[in-house]
Every structure is written in C-alpha cells, then in structure tokens.
Design a protein around this motif. Structure first.
Motif, PDB file in Angstrom:
ATOM      1  N   GLU A 163      35.176 -46.717 114.038  1.00 45.30           N
ATOM      2  CA  GLU A 163      33.934 -47.590 113.863  1.00 45.30           C
ATOM      3  C   GLU A 163      33.282 -46.537 113.219  1.00 45.30           C
ATOM      4  N   PHE A 164      32.362 -46.746 112.593  1.00 44.97           N
ATOM      5  CA  PHE A 164      31.027 -45.750 111.861  1.00 44.97           C
ATOM      6  C   PHE A 164      30.210 -46.215 111.841  1.00 44.97           C
ATOM      7  N   GLU A 165      28.855 -46.055 112.098  1.00 42.32           N
ATOM      8  CA  GLU A 165      27.421 -46.810 112.143  1.00 42.32           C
ATOM      9  C   GLU A 165      26.124 -45.939 111.712  1.00 42.32           C
ATOM     10  N   PHE A 166      25.482 -46.062 111.237  1.00 37.16           N
ATOM     11  CA  PHE A 166      24.796 -45.016 110.498  1.00 37.16           C
ATOM     12  C   PHE A 166      23.040 -46.509 110.199  1.00 37.16           C
ATOM     13  N   PHE A 167      22.469 -45.169 111.373  1.00 34.81           N
ATOM     14  CA  PHE A 167      21.298 -46.621 111.733  1.00 34.81           C
ATOM     15  C   PHE A 167      19.757 -45.026 112.242  1.00 34.81           C
ATOM     16  N   THR A 168      18.370 -46.053 111.927  1.00 39.07           N
ATOM     17  CA  THR A 168      17.405 -45.276 111.558  1.00 39.07           C
ATOM     18  C   THR A 168      17.258 -45.618 113.008  1.00 39.07           C
ATOM     19  N   GLU A 169      16.292 -44.159 113.214  1.00 39.26           N
ATOM     20  CA  GLU A 169      15.907 -43.891 115.005  1.00 39.26           C
ATOM     21  C   GLU A 169      15.029 -44.928 115.539  1.00 39.26           C
ATOM     22  N   PHE A 170      14.327 -45.124 114.552  1.00 40.45           N
ATOM     23  CA  PHE A 170      12.713 -45.693 114.437  1.00 40.45           C
ATOM     24  C   PHE A 170      13.058 -47.169 113.436  1.00 40.45           C
ATOM     25  N   VAL A 171      13.404 -48.099 113.977  1.00 39.26           N
ATOM     26  CA  VAL A 171      13.042 -48.926 113.235  1.00 39.26           C
ATOM     27  C   VAL A 171      12.048 -48.617 111.819  1.00 39.26           C
ATOM     28  N   ASP A 172      12.211 -49.436 110.650  1.00 39.65           N
ATOM     29  CA  ASP A 172      11.946 -49.178 109.414  1.00 39.65           C
ATOM     30  C   ASP A 172      11.210 -48.322 108.624  1.00 39.65           C
ATOM     31  N   ASP A 173      11.650 -46.983 109.752  1.00 45.65           N
ATOM     32  CA  ASP A 173      11.622 -45.418 108.842  1.00 45.65           C
ATOM     33  C   ASP A 173      12.408 -44.548 108.337  1.00 45.65           C
ATOM     34  N   PRO A 174      12.840 -44.132 107.197  1.00 49.73           N
ATOM     35  CA  PRO A 174      13.924 -44.089 107.434  1.00 49.73           C
ATOM     36  C   PRO A 174      13.635 -42.699 106.546  1.00 49.73           C
ATOM     37  N   ARG A 175      13.439 -41.513 106.982  1.00 49.85           N
ATOM     38  CA  ARG A 175      13.157 -40.231 107.284  1.00 49.85           C
ATOM     39  C   ARG A 175      14.472 -40.202 108.370  1.00 49.85           C
ATOM     40  N   ASP A 176      14.503 -40.293 109.774  1.00 49.30           N
ATOM     41  CA  ASP A 176      15.448 -39.909 109.958  1.00 49.30           C
ATOM     42  C   ASP A 176      16.356 -40.785 110.446  1.00 49.30           C
ATOM     43  N   TRP A 177      18.002 -40.450 110.809  1.00 49.20           N
ATOM     44  CA  TRP A 177      19.173 -41.258 110.720  1.00 49.20           C
ATOM     45  C   TRP A 177      19.817 -41.117 112.133  1.00 49.20           C
ATOM     46  N   LEU A 178      20.484 -41.433 112.895  1.00 43.51           N
ATOM     47  CA  LEU A 178      21.596 -41.204 113.941  1.00 43.51           C
ATOM     48  C   LEU A 178      23.113 -42.156 114.116  1.00 43.51           C
ATOM     49  N   ILE A 179      24.005 -41.290 113.738  1.00 46.46           N
ATOM     50  CA  ILE A 179      25.105 -41.559 113.664  1.00 46.46           C
ATOM     51  C   ILE A 179      26.258 -42.506 114.785  1.00 46.46           C
ATOM     52  N   TYR A 180      26.910 -42.969 115.289  1.00 42.78           N
ATOM     53  CA  TYR A 180      28.026 -43.621 116.014  1.00 42.78           C
ATOM     54  C   TYR A 180      29.265 -43.081 115.055  1.00 42.78           C
ATOM     55  N   ASP A 181      29.850 -41.866 116.216  1.00 42.50           N
ATOM     56  CA  ASP A 181      31.502 -42.317 114.727  1.00 42.50           C
ATOM     57  C   ASP A 181      32.506 -42.048 115.695  1.00 42.50           C
ATOM     58  N   ASP A 182      33.493 -42.957 115.871  1.00 42.93           N
ATOM     59  CA  ASP A 182      34.481 -42.948 116.534  1.00 42.93           C
ATOM     60  C   ASP A 182      35.518 -43.786 116.000  1.00 42.93           C
ATOM     61  N   THR A 183      35.982 -42.454 114.793  1.00 45.76           N
ATOM     62  CA  THR A 183      36.956 -43.090 114.232  1.00 45.76           C
ATOM     63  C   THR A 183      38.135 -41.723 114.460  1.00 45.76           C
ATOM     64  N   ALA A 184      39.386 -42.295 112.884  1.00 43.55           N
ATOM     65  CA  ALA A 184      40.543 -41.164 113.426  1.00 43.55           C
ATOM     66  C   ALA A 184      40.190 -39.433 112.549  1.00 43.55           C
TER      67      ALA A 184
END
Length: 209
Positions: A163-184
């Motif tokens: 799994e790999f996810e890329f998501f905004t820290e605050f909804v509808d604000d594309p200036r800051d993004w967080l990452i969830y990385d559970d990949t091989a």
C-alpha cells in the motif's frame, strides 16, 4: 490522518526486523544477501510541503533513512516563465527530471533518474483521475484518486508491492501532503516519486490557471 511519528516508528521497526532476520538466519549466502539488500531502497518519504504559502512551484520533500531525517526538493524548472512542463527533484542521493512528453498535453509524462525511465500516462482518455506508472517496462502499477474528481487522497490499486497513499494534510489544501508507505523494499523510489508528482500536479492545476 496517520500520525507522522507512527509512520517513522513503523519503518524503523521494519528495518530492525530485517536486520534481525539477516543475523538470525545468516549462512554461506549471507554476503550475497547483504549485497542484495544494499541495492534496495532504505529511504522513506514522509511528506511534501509547499515552500511558499502563495506559490505551488517549489516543494520540500521530507524523508528519513534508518539513521536520520532530512529533506529534498521538487522544483518547476521554468516557473518564472509560468511554464509547468518540466520539473527537477532531489531526495538524498537520488535526483532526476520530470517533463511532459508532448507539448500542450499533460496526459503523458516521463521521469528520468540514474538511467531509469518511468512513464506516467492516463489510463483512460480525458480522465485525469487514474494513471499507469511504468518503470523501465518492468513494473506497471495503477495509481488513482480514491474518489473521482476529488484529489485529496491518491492510492495504488491492489498490487504485489503493498500500500502507498498520498493525501492532503488539510482537505482541499494542496500545499501540504502526507504519505503512508507500506510497500516492499524493492519498489523503486522512482515509482513513488512519479505517483506523488502526478497527484500533486493534477490537484494543483486549477490554482495555476
């Protein structure tokens, strides 16, 4: 949202477990195994953050290794000319370029780094919510917006790498993004950068017009 501390702790534990298994089950092939693991990525991106509140052409990429936390950057090469077709990035020892393959078309991009080529192409015509990430014609994955016409959360379609996810820290604000990385560990960093870049580019497009 996933706590950044928990993400770091998870990957540090993952690294320690790998080392433990290497020691516990070492045999005559241990040298070859160590050499193999040295070729695998041990760098994890944690977040992408805009350097400026009122501009979307330069981002700080926060990452960590088993020994430290640091940051790299993503920069639109010709932002001063309002040209968003070519970007450069550097993350630790990694660096590369990303650009539109064809003029006035943003449905196909190419990322080049260390002699490797990763292409980013729309999965469906006139649909910017799903793309195909193709690394050296060896790894092909589907990357998509979790909800159609909502660019706040992007995910990898079910695959063998995890799994790999890329998501905004605050909804509808594309200036800051967080990452969830559970990949091989053998999923190339190029693939992850390509995923994050196209999600950021597509989501910030309305703000550049």
């Amino acid at each position: 949202m996933i706590c950044r501390f928990n993400i770091r702790s998870y990957f540090f534990l993952k690294f320690i477990v790998l080392i433990g298994f290497s020691i516990l089950f070492g045999n005559s092939n241990s040298y070859a195994q160590d050499e193999q693991y040295q070729q695998l990525d041990s760098l994890w991106m944690l977040s992408w953050n805009s350097e400026w509140d009122d501009a979307l052409h330069e981002f700080k990429i926060v990452y960590e290794t088993p020994t430290e936390e640091d940051y790299g950057e993503l920069l639109a090469t010709w932002a001063h000319l309002e040209d968003w077709t070519q970007w450069e990035y550097s993350i630790g020892d990694y660096s590369g370029s990303i650009w539109q393959k064809w003029p006035r078309r943003d449905d196909e991009w190419e990322l080049r780094s260390e002699g490797n080529i990763t292409t980013i192409t729309n999965r469906w015509r006139n649909d910017n919510s799903e793309v195909v990430i193709n690394y050296n014609n060896e790894i092909k994955l589907i990357w998509k917006s979790k909800s159609f016409n909502d660019g706040n959360v992007w995910v990898l379609e079910k695959n063998d790498f995890g799994e790999f996810e890329f998501f905004t820290e605050f909804v509808d604000d594309p200036r800051d993004w967080l990452i969830y990385d559970d990949t091989a560990l053998d999923l190339p960093l190029d693939v992850k950068v390509a995923c994050c870049f196209i999600a950021l580019y597509r989501t910030t497009a309305p703000f550049r017009r």
